[in-house]
Design a protein around this motif. Structure first.
Motif, mmCIF file in Angstrom:
data_model
loop_
_atom_site.group_PDB
_atom_site.id
_atom_site.type_symbol
_atom_site.label_atom_id
_atom_site.label_comp_id
_atom_site.label_asym_id
_atom_site.label_seq_id
_atom_site.Cartn_x
_atom_site.Cartn_y
_atom_site.Cartn_z
ATOM 1 N N MET A 1 0.822 -1.204 0.000
ATOM 2 C CA MET A 1 0.000 0.000 0.000
ATOM 3 C C MET A 1 0.853 1.250 0.000
ATOM 4 S SD MET A 1 -2.988 -1.212 2.682
ATOM 5 C CE MET A 1 -4.056 0.197 2.366
ATOM 6 N N SER A 2 1.915 1.240 0.773
ATOM 7 C CA SER A 2 2.797 2.401 0.839
ATOM 8 C C SER A 2 3.510 2.649 -0.479
ATOM 9 C CB SER A 2 3.818 2.196 1.963
ATOM 10 O OG SER A 2 4.752 3.246 1.989
ATOM 11 N N ALA A 3 3.966 1.588 -1.126
ATOM 12 C CA ALA A 3 4.743 1.731 -2.351
ATOM 13 C C ALA A 3 3.919 2.286 -3.501
ATOM 14 C CB ALA A 3 5.350 0.388 -2.731
ATOM 15 N N TYR A 4 2.626 1.946 -3.548
ATOM 16 C CA TYR A 4 1.829 2.286 -4.727
ATOM 17 C C TYR A 4 0.665 3.232 -4.431
ATOM 18 C CZ TYR A 4 4.577 -1.524 -6.620
ATOM 19 O OH TYR A 4 5.619 -2.316 -7.001
ATOM 20 N N GLY A 5 0.627 3.823 -3.266
ATOM 21 C CA GLY A 5 -0.425 4.784 -2.969
ATOM 22 C C GLY A 5 -1.805 4.156 -2.922
ATOM 23 N N VAL A 6 -1.893 2.971 -2.358
ATOM 24 C CA VAL A 6 -3.179 2.269 -2.246
ATOM 25 C C VAL A 6 -3.916 2.784 -1.010
ATOM 26 C CG1 VAL A 6 -4.305 0.036 -1.978
ATOM 27 C CG2 VAL A 6 -2.221 0.229 -3.368
ATOM 28 N N ASP A 7 -5.145 3.273 -1.207
ATOM 29 C CA ASP A 7 -5.907 3.886 -0.117
ATOM 30 C C ASP A 7 -6.757 2.894 0.669
ATOM 31 O OD1 ASP A 7 -5.305 6.780 -0.772
ATOM 32 O OD2 ASP A 7 -6.236 6.148 -2.651
ATOM 33 N N GLY A 8 -7.162 1.803 0.027
ATOM 34 C CA GLY A 8 -8.049 0.867 0.705
ATOM 35 C C GLY A 8 -8.029 -0.488 0.031
ATOM 36 N N LEU A 9 -8.731 -1.436 0.645
ATOM 37 C CA LEU A 9 -8.651 -2.825 0.208
ATOM 38 C C LEU A 9 -10.033 -3.458 0.109
ATOM 39 C CD1 LEU A 9 -5.736 -3.962 2.558
ATOM 40 C CD2 LEU A 9 -5.541 -3.316 0.138
ATOM 41 N N LYS A 10 -10.134 -4.399 -0.814
ATOM 42 C CA LYS A 10 -11.286 -5.287 -0.883
ATOM 43 C C LYS A 10 -10.793 -6.684 -0.529
ATOM 44 C CE LYS A 10 -14.526 -7.560 -4.023
ATOM 45 N NZ LYS A 10 -14.978 -7.722 -5.424
ATOM 46 N N PHE A 11 -11.087 -7.138 0.701
ATOM 47 C CA PHE A 11 -10.714 -8.488 1.116
ATOM 48 C C PHE A 11 -11.731 -9.473 0.536
ATOM 49 C CE2 PHE A 11 -8.574 -6.058 4.428
ATOM 50 C CZ PHE A 11 -7.370 -6.740 4.582
ATOM 51 N N ASP A 12 -11.207 -10.508 -0.134
ATOM 52 C CA ASP A 12 -12.089 -11.497 -0.722
ATOM 53 C C ASP A 12 -11.678 -12.900 -0.262
ATOM 54 O OD1 ASP A 12 -14.243 -12.367 -2.172
ATOM 55 O OD2 ASP A 12 -13.465 -11.781 -4.127
#
Length: 698
Positions: A425-436
């Protein structure tokens, strides 16, 4: 949440009866003194030939009830105000059932009973030679506890059975497996209007389910178990509800007896807990989330995702986040981007942010055997162990191959998984997640000190540390899942009218088993069927706009038909009407946010069946294509390809938004015209929040 222990010693001790008494030829009456004058409002027992009757007087907020126990052939009949509201079936099915040596048996004649300390204990003979049923019934003001087990045999299943008609209509359950395609394309409402055939109904299921059912007669059943169940409701149209546990552990059930279905729901929430917070933010209620799955399925890459985002932006289609779903990893479990498909993921993330969206990613705890991380995880003991051979990792087959599952019960495994997740998340600017996928599988063994049901809690605790971007997570059954306040997204739907209708009734089912922050599956469906037609896509958006949250994928600009690979271009009206639906939902956000706050105080669902608010209007109990959104808004969108529809308005004074008129309720509007640009919606002018709802909808 109370769960049965593996051992049955405590219950056996509590239910044990002298052997000589248990063998009595006729039911032995209670001792002198057992029927001493009860305190006012205390439960009391009376007996007559062939019957024991427990009477619980009405209280200030409870209706009171009677439970009649037939002794010649053990049967249980619950009555309120002189009317039967729940009963076990007559005939050979049996009320208390068990399977031993491959054959179903059941309790027969009551051979002994006692009434002491507010509990009725029973011993009954059975159809299995040498086996008896030991049961205890403990009444309270608005419910009774029914605990029972088998002695003298080795059953592998225990079950309760009810005559469905005795309680009117049945609801609850959650996402229901049915012979006609449920839960993907069918969800009967009420449940008894169709057939539910749901083996594998358990805490590790992918379906959003809880062992709780309620009825139009204002009774309810909660089965307190951590084991897998086999649930059948009207299977083969037999008129029966069968609730079997795949275990010999003591069967523990609570039967609620109330004045209205909403009261039953509130009793249930009082047991499992209400949300402590909402996982979604105000903006996530106000704007849709866009997810790549139904738009591309696994045929997605960086260029396609950016084109998707740009088209939405240019068409004025707003959203708070854009999520990259399945098929971004080099291999499942690597947590590294496929370099060929995503040459510059950071630049992709930056561009999505520049277009006004947060950026999200699909993730799973399942690590495929061909992942370069599988061997590392297995060697370090980070994977769940096999239930049949705990010396090796558990392997499970899913829609993307064969995998191991990260063991959240192992603190080192959880730390390793989260460390990799946060680095990504830190490396690519990921703001949130969809856990599946799931956090546990019945083929696996839980970590030392944990039970399978604990993995719902462990999964909820993990997910609660991240922004789930309004798509929530699929955890259930455990109190932690109820209290976490996650948004609940549905199982994948088809792209036809039947799935649109199922998305509505399924939300009514999920929200009334204690998960109030609901969204449908992706608007337009997501199960790999031909792309939705213009009308289905628009009607689905209009319907979702009148629900708590909007979960979107298929672009109203253009999409790809997964069955042909051909591009589907929607016309300008499709885009405009979809945009209008999003705008209506955004205007409703202040009203919706008020409902969220009310739910946090009370646990009441936001989207709910009409009879929760109008329990005395009997017509509302079979309506599955209308719902209340909070106390003031009645939604009745068109869910078929017909040009008109009938709309039932309960008693009250209603404002017809589409036609700008006031209507007296307690009536049915027949042949209400529904051209594609019209979404019938009504405001109860005397309900709390009516002014705010009117400002939004006008």
């Amino acid at each position: 949440m109370r769960r049965p222990s593996r051992g049955s010693g405590v219950l056996l001790a509590a239910l044990a009866l002298p052997a000589a008494l248990a063998l009595a030829a006729t039911p032995k009456p209670a001792r002198a003194g057992d029927d001493a004058a009860p305190a006012p409002h205390a439960p009391r027992l009376t007996r007559s030939a062939g019957e024991l009757t427990l009477t619980v007087p009405a209280g200030r907020t409870t209706p009171g009830y009677q439970l009649r126990v037939t002794t010649g052939q053990l049967a249980l009949t619950t009555r309120r105000s002189g009317t039967t509201v729940l009963a076990t079936p007559a005939g050979d099915t049996g009320a208390l059932r068990f399977r031993t040596a491959g054959a179903w048996q059941h309790a027969t004649r009551v051979t002994h009973w006692t009434w002491r300390n507010g509990a009725l204990t029973l011993t009954a003979a059975t159809t299995a030679p040498g086996a008896t049923v030991q049961a205890r019934i403990t009444p309270a003001a608005d419910r009774y506890q029914l605990d029972w087990q088998v002695e003298g045999a080795a059953p592998d299943r225990l079950g309760l059975a009810y005559d469905l008609k005795s309680a009117g209509h049945w609801y609850g359950h959650g996402e229901a497996q049915t012979p006609d395609g449920g839960p993907g394309t069918a969800q009967p409402w009420p449940l008894d209007s169709g057939q539910v055939v749901h083996p594998g109904f358990g805490p590790a299921s992918y379906y959003m389910i809880d062992p709780f059912w309620y009825t139009s007669a204002a009774t309810g059943l909660r089965v307190d178990t951590g084991q897998v169940m086999d649930v059948a409701i009207n299977q083969g149209k037999d008129g029966l509800g069968r609730f079997d546990i795949e275990s010999a552990d003591a069967y523990k059930a609570t039967v609620f007896v109330e004045s209205t279905p909403l009261d039953v729901y509130r009793d249930y929430v009082g047991v499992v807990g209400k949300p402590a917070k909402s996982d979604a933010s105000y903006r996530q209620y106000a704007e849709p989330v866009w997810n790549s799955w139904a738009q591309f399925y696994t045929h997605v890459d960086q260029a396609k995702l950016l084109d998707y985002a740009q088209d939405l932006h240019d068409a004025g289609i707003t959203g708070h986040a854009l999520q990259l779903d399945d098929k971004w990893e080099s291999d499942y479990g690597n947590m590294t981007f496929d370099a060929k498909a995503y040459p510059d993921p950071k630049a992709m993330s930056d561009r999505i942010h520049a277009l006004g969206f947060d950026f999200g990613l699909w993730v799973t705890l399942w690590i495929n055997l061909d992942s370069d991380q599988y061997r590392y995880a297995a060697d370090h003991g980070y994977l769940l162990r096999d239930a049949a051979d705990t010396a090796r990792p558990c392997t499970v087959t899913w829609w993307n191959g064969t995998a191991g599952i990260v063991d959240l019960g192992n603190p080192d495994a959880k730390a390793w998984y989260e460390g990799r997740l946060k680095s990504l998340m830190s490396a690519y600017g990921v703001d949130g997640l969809k856990f599946d996928t799931r956090f546990f599988d019945e083929r696996c063994a839980p970590h030392a000190g944990y039970r399978p049901t604990d993995y719902q809690r462990l999964g909820a605790q993990l997910a609660d540390e991240y922004d789930l971007q309004g798509v929530g997570i699929r955890v259930h059954w455990d109190a932690a899942a109820h209290r976490a306040g996650f948004v609940t997204r549905q199982v994948d739907k088809g792209t036809g009218w039947n799935s649109l209708r199922a998305s509505v009734t399924q939300n009514l089912a999920i929200s009334t088993i204690g998960y109030p922050f609901v969204a449908t599956d992706m608007i337009g469906g997501s199960s790999g069927q031909p792309a939705p037609t213009k009308d289905v896509l628009v009607r689905w958006a209009q319907s979702a706009a009148l629900m708590p949250l909007m979960y979107a994928s298929t672009s109203p600009v253009d999409t790809t038909d997964p069955t042909t690979g051909k591009k589907v271009v929607y016309d300008a009206q499709t885009t405009a009407l979809y945009r209008e639906a999003i705008a209506r939902h955004a205007r409703l956000a202040p009203y919706l946010w008020d409902q969220v706050q009310h739910t946090l105080k009370t646990g009441d669902p936001i989207m709910r069946p009409l009879f929760f608010d109008f329990p005395h209007d009997r017509a509302t109990y079979t309506i599955g294509d209308e719902w209340m959104l909070g106390p003031a808004v009645l939604a009745a969108p068109q869910l078929t390809d017909a040009p008109t529809r009938s709309i039932h308005l309960p008693p009250g004074t209603w404002y017809d938004v589409a036609r700008g008129r006031t209507i007296k309720g307690g009536t049915t509007l027949k042949s209400y015209a529904t051209p594609l640009g019209t979404t019938p919606v009504f405001v109860d002018l005397k309900a709390p929040g009516a002014d705010k709802a009117l400002r939004a909808l006008r």
